[in-house]
Write an enzyme that holds these catalytic residues in place. Structure first.
Site, PDB file in Angstrom:
ATOM      1  N   ARG A 118       0.813  -1.235   0.000  1.00 44.95           N
ATOM      2  CA  ARG A 118       0.000   0.000   0.000  1.00 44.95           C
ATOM      3  C   ARG A 118       0.839   1.275   0.000  1.00 44.95           C
ATOM      4  O   ARG A 118       0.384   2.347   0.362  1.00 44.95           O
ATOM      5  CB  ARG A 118      -0.980   0.030   1.170  1.00 44.95           C
ATOM      6  CG  ARG A 118      -1.991  -1.085   1.088  1.00 44.95           C
ATOM      7  CD  ARG A 118      -3.253  -0.771   1.857  1.00 44.95           C
ATOM      8  NE  ARG A 118      -4.238  -1.792   1.587  1.00 44.95           N
ATOM      9  CZ  ARG A 118      -4.243  -2.994   2.146  1.00 44.95           C
ATOM     10  NH1 ARG A 118      -3.305  -3.310   3.011  1.00 44.95           N
ATOM     11  NH2 ARG A 118      -5.174  -3.866   1.853  1.00 44.95           N
ATOM     12  N   LYS A 140       3.624  11.435 -12.047  1.00 50.53           N
ATOM     13  CA  LYS A 140       2.831  10.456 -12.815  1.00 50.53           C
ATOM     14  C   LYS A 140       3.634   9.178 -12.897  1.00 50.53           C
ATOM     15  O   LYS A 140       4.784   9.182 -13.328  1.00 50.53           O
ATOM     16  CB  LYS A 140       2.582  10.971 -14.231  1.00 50.53           C
ATOM     17  CG  LYS A 140       1.326  11.785 -14.369  1.00 50.53           C
ATOM     18  CD  LYS A 140       0.986  11.972 -15.841  1.00 50.53           C
ATOM     19  CE  LYS A 140      -0.280  12.794 -15.991  1.00 50.53           C
ATOM     20  NZ  LYS A 140      -0.616  13.044 -17.407  1.00 50.53           N
ATOM     21  N   GLU A 182      11.615  16.563 -25.384  1.00 56.02           N
ATOM     22  CA  GLU A 182      10.763  17.054 -24.277  1.00 56.02           C
ATOM     23  C   GLU A 182      11.170  18.481 -23.871  1.00 56.02           C
ATOM     24  O   GLU A 182      10.313  19.291 -23.494  1.00 56.02           O
ATOM     25  CB  GLU A 182      10.842  16.120 -23.065  1.00 56.02           C
ATOM     26  CG  GLU A 182      10.393  14.671 -23.317  1.00 56.02           C
ATOM     27  CD  GLU A 182       8.881  14.463 -23.375  1.00 56.02           C
ATOM     28  OE1 GLU A 182       8.116  15.432 -23.548  1.00 56.02           O
ATOM     29  OE2 GLU A 182       8.462  13.282 -23.252  1.00 56.02           O
ATOM     30  N   LYS A 229       7.845  22.570 -16.222  1.00 54.04           N
ATOM     31  CA  LYS A 229       6.960  21.457 -15.854  1.00 54.04           C
ATOM     32  C   LYS A 229       6.394  21.675 -14.448  1.00 54.04           C
ATOM     33  O   LYS A 229       5.217  21.437 -14.202  1.00 54.04           O
ATOM     34  CB  LYS A 229       7.700  20.119 -15.944  1.00 54.04           C
ATOM     35  CG  LYS A 229       6.778  18.966 -15.591  1.00 54.04           C
ATOM     36  CD  LYS A 229       7.130  17.648 -16.194  1.00 54.04           C
ATOM     37  CE  LYS A 229       6.041  16.627 -15.871  1.00 54.04           C
ATOM     38  NZ  LYS A 229       6.378  15.270 -16.285  1.00 54.04           N
ATOM     39  N   GLU A 239      -4.146  16.467 -12.578  1.00 52.28           N
ATOM     40  CA  GLU A 239      -4.810  16.690 -13.853  1.00 52.28           C
ATOM     41  C   GLU A 239      -6.320  16.831 -13.699  1.00 52.28           C
ATOM     42  O   GLU A 239      -7.091  16.308 -14.495  1.00 52.28           O
ATOM     43  CB  GLU A 239      -4.459  15.549 -14.827  1.00 52.28           C
ATOM     44  CG  GLU A 239      -4.415  16.028 -16.266  1.00 52.28           C
ATOM     45  CD  GLU A 239      -3.676  15.083 -17.199  1.00 52.28           C
ATOM     46  OE1 GLU A 239      -2.473  14.856 -16.957  1.00 52.28           O
ATOM     47  OE2 GLU A 239      -4.280  14.607 -18.129  1.00 52.28           O
ATOM     48  N   ARG A 244      -2.670  20.629 -16.686  1.00 54.43           N
ATOM     49  CA  ARG A 244      -1.613  19.638 -16.850  1.00 54.43           C
ATOM     50  C   ARG A 244      -1.638  18.975 -18.235  1.00 54.43           C
ATOM     51  O   ARG A 244      -0.629  18.482 -18.720  1.00 54.43           O
ATOM     52  CB  ARG A 244      -1.732  18.585 -15.735  1.00 54.43           C
ATOM     53  CG  ARG A 244      -0.489  17.761 -15.632  1.00 54.43           C
ATOM     54  CD  ARG A 244      -0.451  16.876 -14.423  1.00 54.43           C
ATOM     55  NE  ARG A 244       0.729  16.045 -14.593  1.00 54.43           N
ATOM     56  CZ  ARG A 244       1.484  15.585 -13.621  1.00 54.43           C
ATOM     57  NH1 ARG A 244       1.178  15.840 -12.376  1.00 54.43           N
ATOM     58  NH2 ARG A 244       2.533  14.865 -13.872  1.00 54.43           N
ATOM     59  N   ASN A 248       0.949  17.460 -22.633  1.00 54.68           N
ATOM     60  CA  ASN A 248       0.716  16.406 -23.607  1.00 54.68           C
ATOM     61  C   ASN A 248       0.829  16.903 -25.045  1.00 54.68           C
ATOM     62  O   ASN A 248       0.575  16.155 -25.986  1.00 54.68           O
ATOM     63  CB  ASN A 248      -0.679  15.840 -23.357  1.00 54.68           C
ATOM     64  CG  ASN A 248      -0.641  14.351 -23.194  1.00 54.68           C
ATOM     65  OD1 ASN A 248      -0.982  13.633 -24.122  1.00 54.68           O
ATOM     66  ND2 ASN A 248      -0.189  13.893 -22.036  1.00 54.68           N
ATOM     67  N   HIS A 251       2.008  14.735 -27.889  1.00 57.06           N
ATOM     68  CA  HIS A 251       1.910  13.358 -27.394  1.00 57.06           C
ATOM     69  C   HIS A 251       0.679  12.608 -27.914  1.00 57.06           C
ATOM     70  O   HIS A 251       0.615  11.392 -27.783  1.00 57.06           O
ATOM     71  CB  HIS A 251       1.883  13.341 -25.861  1.00 57.06           C
ATOM     72  CG  HIS A 251       3.234  13.566 -25.249  1.00 57.06           C
ATOM     73  ND1 HIS A 251       3.972  14.697 -25.500  1.00 57.06           N
ATOM     74  CD2 HIS A 251       3.980  12.802 -24.407  1.00 57.06           C
ATOM     75  CE1 HIS A 251       5.120  14.622 -24.817  1.00 57.06           C
ATOM     76  NE2 HIS A 251       5.145  13.488 -24.150  1.00 57.06           N
ATOM     77  N   HIS A 255       2.034   9.346 -28.912  1.00 53.40           N
ATOM     78  CA  HIS A 255       1.656   8.081 -28.261  1.00 53.40           C
ATOM     79  C   HIS A 255       1.083   7.084 -29.275  1.00 53.40           C
ATOM     80  O   HIS A 255       1.303   5.878 -29.169  1.00 53.40           O
ATOM     81  CB  HIS A 255       0.622   8.341 -27.156  1.00 53.40           C
ATOM     82  CG  HIS A 255       1.235   8.860 -25.885  1.00 53.40           C
ATOM     83  ND1 HIS A 255       0.491   9.434 -24.878  1.00 53.40           N
ATOM     84  CD2 HIS A 255       2.522   8.897 -25.456  1.00 53.40           C
ATOM     85  CE1 HIS A 255       1.299   9.786 -23.882  1.00 53.40           C
ATOM     86  NE2 HIS A 255       2.531   9.477 -24.210  1.00 53.40           N
ATOM     87  N   HIS A 267      10.167   7.068 -27.175  1.00 54.27           N
ATOM     88  CA  HIS A 267       9.193   8.082 -26.778  1.00 54.27           C
ATOM     89  C   HIS A 267       9.530   9.467 -27.360  1.00 54.27           C
ATOM     90  O   HIS A 267       8.690  10.112 -27.995  1.00 54.27           O
ATOM     91  CB  HIS A 267       9.120   8.134 -25.254  1.00 54.27           C
ATOM     92  CG  HIS A 267       8.134   9.132 -24.735  1.00 54.27           C
ATOM     93  ND1 HIS A 267       6.776   8.964 -24.856  1.00 54.27           N
ATOM     94  CD2 HIS A 267       8.315  10.328 -24.135  1.00 54.27           C
ATOM     95  CE1 HIS A 267       6.159  10.013 -24.328  1.00 54.27           C
ATOM     96  NE2 HIS A 267       7.070  10.857 -23.890  1.00 54.27           N
TER      97      HIS A 267
END
Ligand SMILES: NC(=O)c1ccc[n+]([C@@H]2O[C@H](COP(=O)([O-])OP(=O)(O)OC[C@H]3O[C@@H](n4cnc5c(N)ncnc54)[C@H](O)[C@@H]3O)[C@@H](O)[C@H]2O)c1
Ligand SMILES: [Zn+2]
Length: 368
Positions: A118, A140, A182, A229, A239, A244, A248, A251, A255, A267
């Site tokens: 946990r 993330k 990036e 960032k 988000e 946020r 992207n 992306h 993606h 990537h």
């Protein structure tokens, strides 16, 4: 050493410098986190750095676990294998994980740490440029499925991030280029000065490994990218407000390329192509001027991004990939559009449809 405070709900600091791994006081750092440590890394990074790091941390004899390097390992299966290894080694809640590697290691180890028993603490030691400027920052974590990128995961912040740019000395040029994608993305969505600074430096440095030619410049560039960032992440940590989503940019198409290639296209490489197409669509929709689009196109080519990919030829396959993008809704696809270099359109994301996509792909095939 540069220190950047990330003031999210559970705040933490990023420490950035050249050669800092050897000068940090690891005894006091380790004492503040846990009694037992487990390093999560990949095979390539382990070959290069395992011995050195285990010597550096010998006082704590951390357990060292590896998985096969590469995006194809960022899966639920790898996470389960690591979980089994942790349990077999009797690792429980008093442990702290140390992610040593690129974005794949940070995303996977972050997710693993967030759910193991946990949740146990994790610190990141990013070893690629991409992980330093982007993947390690912002909380993330997650893995891919065969259908979709980063679709299984949680938001979870590390206790601290230690970035030593000396790791980049062993990073292949194509991986530096992935990080550059990036950095460029951050500049396009938020910071025209960083965009100009990048091009100015590149013009003055024609050598192959130009990104590593001036450590001070590199540290400032990484720090600036992190700050961009950070500004976004602290306003919209999970988000929920939408801001946020601007991270992207590039992306949505990026993606799709990664997923259609079976994650064989890196990537950063996919994001650079995504930036190219999403900038053009921003122009087509009347948001971005032709002059600004041309500047972006020139910058991508000048920075030597490979813009050709065979994975954008099948309209139906791309449509399917877009439908599982996290920004898509049941009714529509959505992406981040640029208004100018350094600014995105209001509302963060806007809808686009099959007609937009067809137009974009027709232009793309003819443009290269
Ligand atoms: N969580 C986020 O916010 C976020 C943001 C951006 C990207 N990402 C994720 O990051 C991943 C990409 O990260 P990446 O580009 O670092 O890929 P990566 O982790 O696969 O690293 C690239 C390659 O470089 C090797 N490597 C790492 N450090 C090295 C070093 N110092 N010397 C030599 N080789 C080294 C790795 O073993 C790997 O083969 C993607 O999965 C992407 O989705 C996440
Ligand atoms: Zn990215």
């Amino acid at each position: 050493m540069i220190k950047i405070h990330i003031n999210v709900d559970t705040p933490y600091d990023i420490y950035l410098g050249a050669g800092i791994l050897n000068t940090l006081n690891w005894t006091s750092i380790f004492q503040s986190y846990a009694k037992r440590f487990v390093v999560i890394s990949d095979t390539t990074v382990s070959t290069l750095y395992r011995e050195k790091l285990l010597n550096l941390w010998s006082e704590y004899s951390p357990l060292w676990l590896n998985f096969e390097a590469g995006e194809a390992s960022k899966t639920r299966e790898t996470k389960a294998l690591l979980e089994d290894q942790l349990q077999e080694a009797g690792v429980n809640r008093d442990a702290c994980m140390i992610a040593v590697g690129g974005g794949v290691v940070c995303d996977l180890a972050g997710f693993l740490a967030a759910t193991y028993n946990r949740g146990v603490p994790v610190i990141y030691i990013p070893t690629t440029l991409l992980a330093m400027v982007d993947a390690s920052v912002g909380g993330k974590t997650g893995v891919n499925t065969s259908l979709s990128k980063n679709s299984i995961g949680v938001f979870s912040q590390p206790k601290a991030i230690y970035m030593d740019i000396d790791f980049l000395n062993t990073l292949p040029d194509n991986e530096l280029q992935n990080g550059l994608a990036e950095i460029l993305k951050h500049s396009l969505i938020r910071d025209v000065k960083q965009f100009e600074r990048l091009l100015k430096f590149r013009k003055a440095h024609s050598e192959e490994s130009w990104l590593l030619s001036d450590k001070m410049w590199l540290l400032e560039t990484i720090a600036e990218s992190i700050r961009i960032k950070k500004e976004v992440v602290v306003c919209d940590e999970k988000e929920t407000g939408g801001l946020r989503q601007i991270l992207n940019f590039g992306h949505t198409i990026g993606h799709a390329i990664e997923q259609l290639s079976g994650y064989t296209v890196a990537h950063g490489e996919a994001v650079a192509i995504g930036i190219y197409l999403e900038s053009y669509l921003s122009y087509c929709r009347g948001y971005l001027s032709w002059e600004n689009f041309s500047k972006i196109e020139k910058a991508l080519k000048f920075l030597k991004f490979q813009l050709n990919t065979p994975y954008l030829s099948d309209l139906n396959a791309i449509s399917n990939a877009l439908s599982v993008d996290k920004k898509s809704t049941a009714k529509e696809w959505r992406m981040v559009f640029l208004k100018s270099i350094g600014t995105v359109c209001d509302n963060y994301v806007r809808a686009f449809d099959k007609a937009d996509l067809e137009k974009l792909l027709t232009w793309y095939r003819e443009s290269l």
